[in-house]
Design a protein around this motif. Structure first.
Motif, PDB file in Angstrom:
ATOM      1  N   HIS A 163     -14.328  -1.659  -5.599  1.00  0.00           N
ATOM      2  CA  HIS A 163     -12.869  -1.527  -5.574  1.00  0.00           C
ATOM      3  C   HIS A 163     -12.186  -2.891  -5.487  1.00  0.00           C
ATOM      4  CE1 HIS A 163     -13.153   2.852  -3.975  1.00  0.00           C
ATOM      5  NE2 HIS A 163     -13.160   2.808  -5.292  1.00  0.00           N
ATOM      6  N   LEU A 164     -12.722  -3.789  -4.653  1.00  0.00           N
ATOM      7  CA  LEU A 164     -12.109  -5.114  -4.508  1.00  0.00           C
ATOM      8  C   LEU A 164     -12.195  -5.918  -5.802  1.00  0.00           C
ATOM      9  CD1 LEU A 164     -13.280  -6.092  -0.922  1.00  0.00           C
ATOM     10  CD2 LEU A 164     -10.964  -5.512  -1.662  1.00  0.00           C
ATOM     11  N   VAL A 165     -13.354  -5.890  -6.456  1.00  0.00           N
ATOM     12  CA  VAL A 165     -13.490  -6.616  -7.725  1.00  0.00           C
ATOM     13  C   VAL A 165     -12.579  -6.003  -8.783  1.00  0.00           C
ATOM     14  CG1 VAL A 165     -15.089  -7.123  -9.613  1.00  0.00           C
ATOM     15  CG2 VAL A 165     -15.808  -7.463  -7.245  1.00  0.00           C
ATOM     16  N   SER A 166     -12.475  -4.676  -8.800  1.00  0.00           N
ATOM     17  CA  SER A 166     -11.584  -4.011  -9.762  1.00  0.00           C
ATOM     18  C   SER A 166     -10.138  -4.425  -9.533  1.00  0.00           C
ATOM     19  CB  SER A 166     -11.710  -2.493  -9.634  1.00  0.00           C
ATOM     20  OG  SER A 166     -13.009  -2.070  -9.964  1.00  0.00           O
ATOM     21  N   ALA A 167      -9.724  -4.562  -8.262  1.00  0.00           N
ATOM     22  CA  ALA A 167      -8.352  -4.964  -7.962  1.00  0.00           C
ATOM     23  C   ALA A 167      -8.085  -6.399  -8.407  1.00  0.00           C
ATOM     24  CB  ALA A 167      -8.077  -4.820  -6.472  1.00  0.00           C
ATOM     25  N   LEU A 168      -9.097  -7.258  -8.320  1.00  0.00           N
ATOM     26  CA  LEU A 168      -8.920  -8.646  -8.743  1.00  0.00           C
ATOM     27  C   LEU A 168      -8.808  -8.780 -10.254  1.00  0.00           C
ATOM     28  CD1 LEU A 168     -11.417 -10.437  -6.328  1.00  0.00           C
ATOM     29  CD2 LEU A 168      -8.911 -10.480  -6.240  1.00  0.00           C
ATOM     30  N   THR A 169      -9.464  -7.886 -10.975  1.00  0.00           N
ATOM     31  CA  THR A 169      -9.459  -7.989 -12.441  1.00  0.00           C
ATOM     32  C   THR A 169      -8.454  -7.051 -13.107  1.00  0.00           C
ATOM     33  OG1 THR A 169     -11.271  -6.398 -12.569  1.00  0.00           O
ATOM     34  CG2 THR A 169     -11.862  -8.723 -12.503  1.00  0.00           C
ATOM     35  N   ASN A 170      -7.953  -6.067 -12.371  1.00  0.00           N
ATOM     36  CA  ASN A 170      -6.992  -5.115 -12.924  1.00  0.00           C
ATOM     37  C   ASN A 170      -5.775  -5.091 -12.005  1.00  0.00           C
ATOM     38  OD1 ASN A 170      -5.509  -2.968 -13.849  1.00  0.00           O
ATOM     39  ND2 ASN A 170      -7.197  -1.507 -13.851  1.00  0.00           N
ATOM     40  N   HIS A 171      -4.760  -5.861 -12.357  1.00  0.00           N
ATOM     41  CA  HIS A 171      -3.599  -6.032 -11.481  1.00  0.00           C
ATOM     42  C   HIS A 171      -2.683  -4.817 -11.435  1.00  0.00           C
ATOM     43  CE1 HIS A 171      -4.795 -10.118 -10.769  1.00  0.00           C
ATOM     44  NE2 HIS A 171      -4.838 -10.349 -12.077  1.00  0.00           N
TER      45      HIS A 171
END
Length: 197
Positions: free
Chosen positions: A170-178
């Motif tokens: 989830h954290l990596v997804s939030a960093l790459t998908n604003h």
């Protein structure tokens, strides 16, 4: 699969319950506890227990969670979670029997069973090398919450808690998908903990 889960739960409860005999003899609360956890990335419902360390400020525990077939989109799932919660401080609420831990922090790692989950893409053999860099079976998570407990000093206590958690994916997804918002990457969970005498 169901028999294996039942045996693991029975064995875990035996490990948690048997050493409390000496604590019962002393009529004092022991460092062992049982947990009933709902949601929060550990399954629809999870059972487990642990042992309090560091003057009851650190709670490592093992949870065995279950996700029914109707919620998993296929087969029922078992989720095994190792979790540690840190309780920085506690506050009495008037009467000595009530306490709160206004802030709790922790980390967890869980493993989800099932043929559709893999440790690495290389072990799955379903996708070209490098297509998935993460494991679909293992999640690393962080959590923050709060707790309210009740019990006489020196005796067993019952605590209700709530916590927000997230995981590595989830954290990596939030960093790459604003376009993702906090509700998209946070999971609410909670439950009850019972200190054993």
């Amino acid at each position: 699969m169901a028999q294996a889960i039942n045996l693991m739960v029975a064995g875990m409860l035996a490990v948690v319950l048997l050493p409390t005999a000496s604590a019962r003899a002393q009529h004092a609360a022991g460092p062992y506890f049982l947990t009933l956890h709902v949601a929060g990335g550990t399954g629809l419902v999870a059972l487990g227990g642990g042992y309090r360390l560091a003057h009851e400020r650190l709670e490592p525990e093992l949870l065995v969670g279950y996700v029914p077939r109707r919620l998993s989109g296929g087969k029922a799932l078992a989720i095994f979670t190792l979790k540690t919660t840190w309780l920085p401080w506690k506050v009495g609420l008037g009467a000595a029997r009530w306490q709160t831990q206004p802030v709790t922090l922790g980390a967890m790692v869980n493993y989800t069973t099932g043929q559709q989950f893999f440790l690495t893409n290389n072990t799955a053999g379903r996708y070209r090398p490098g297509y998935y860099w993460w494991s679909s079976a293992v999640r690393l998570g962080l959590l923050a919450g709060t707790r309210l407990s009740y019990g006489r000093p020196g005796s067993a206590r019952t605590a209700a808690y709530a916590e927000l958690s997230t995981n590595d994916l989830h954290l990596v997804s939030a960093l790459t998908n604003h376009s993702l918002r906090l509700p998209d990457i946070l999971t609410l969970g909670g439950g009850l903990k019972q200190t054993l005498k």
